[in-house]
Design a protein around this motif. Structure first.
Motif, PDB file in Angstrom:
ATOM      1  N   GLN A   1       0.832  -1.302  -0.176  1.00 22.76           N
ATOM      2  CA  GLN A   1       0.106  -0.192   0.014  1.00 22.76           C
ATOM      3  C   GLN A   1       1.160   1.309   0.032  1.00 22.76           C
TER       4      GLN A   1
ATOM      5  N   ARG B   1      -8.233  -5.194   0.616  1.00 18.31           N
ATOM      6  CA  ARG B   1      -8.037  -3.568   0.251  1.00 18.31           C
ATOM      7  C   ARG B   1      -6.658  -3.498  -0.458  1.00 18.31           C
TER       8      ARG B   1
ATOM      9  N   LEU C   1      -6.025  -3.003  -5.641  1.00 15.80           N
ATOM     10  CA  LEU C   1      -5.379  -1.805  -6.022  1.00 15.80           C
ATOM     11  C   LEU C   1      -5.146  -2.134  -7.361  1.00 15.80           C
TER      12      LEU C   1
ATOM     13  N   HIS D   1       2.177   1.836  -3.621  1.00 16.99           N
ATOM     14  CA  HIS D   1       1.249   2.372  -4.388  1.00 16.99           C
ATOM     15  C   HIS D   1       0.453   3.533  -4.070  1.00 16.99           C
ATOM     16  N   ASN D   2       0.319   3.772  -2.878  1.00 14.32           N
ATOM     17  CA  ASN D   2      -0.531   4.760  -2.412  1.00 14.32           C
ATOM     18  C   ASN D   2       0.496   6.239  -2.201  1.00 14.32           C
TER      19      ASN D   2
END
Length: 127
Positions: A15, A37, A41, A18-19
């Protein structure tokens, strides 16, 4: 380059790649399950295999080069893990050098994009 998360389950570092780092492609490698979650993605590819497997080498080569690599794997022998990572990267590098395009020219791709960020968290046993 792409992001690589070794020992990705449940997906916290994936995450972040990615985020927070906005990496368009992240390979999350772990024989375990990723959180839902994380699985949803866009651009995240879960490789549910051991690091040194033939499947892993092929998938790692497919998404190379990597500019950020994180490893937060739980292992009993940190030295063994580091050796396995180095040996796997060597196999991927060899595979990339043997790659050819449709006109039979060597692509001579590399596994790393420079500058490279490498984060390894070693979880040492305690008494």
């Amino acid at each position: 380059g792409a992001g690589l998360d070794i020992g990705a389950s449940p997906g916290g570092w994936t995450q972040v790649l990615h985020n927070t780092l906005c990496m368009p492609t992240v390979v999350a490698m772990d024989p375990g399950v990723l959180a839902q979650r994380v699985m949803t993605l866009q651009g995240v590819h879960h490789l549910r295999a051991e690091l040194s497997s033939e499947e892993s080498v092929k998938v790692l080569a497919l998404h190379a080069p990597y500019s950020v690599i994180v490893c937060d794997a739980s292992v009993s022998n940190a030295n063994e893990l580091l050796v396995k990572i180095a040996e796997t990267f060597d196999r991927v590098s060899s595979l990339l050098k043997k790659s050819v395009d449709s006109s039979e020219r060597s692509l001579d791709r590399t596994i790393f994009a420079w500058p490279l960020c490498l984060v390894v968290t070693l979880k040492l046993p305690y008494k």
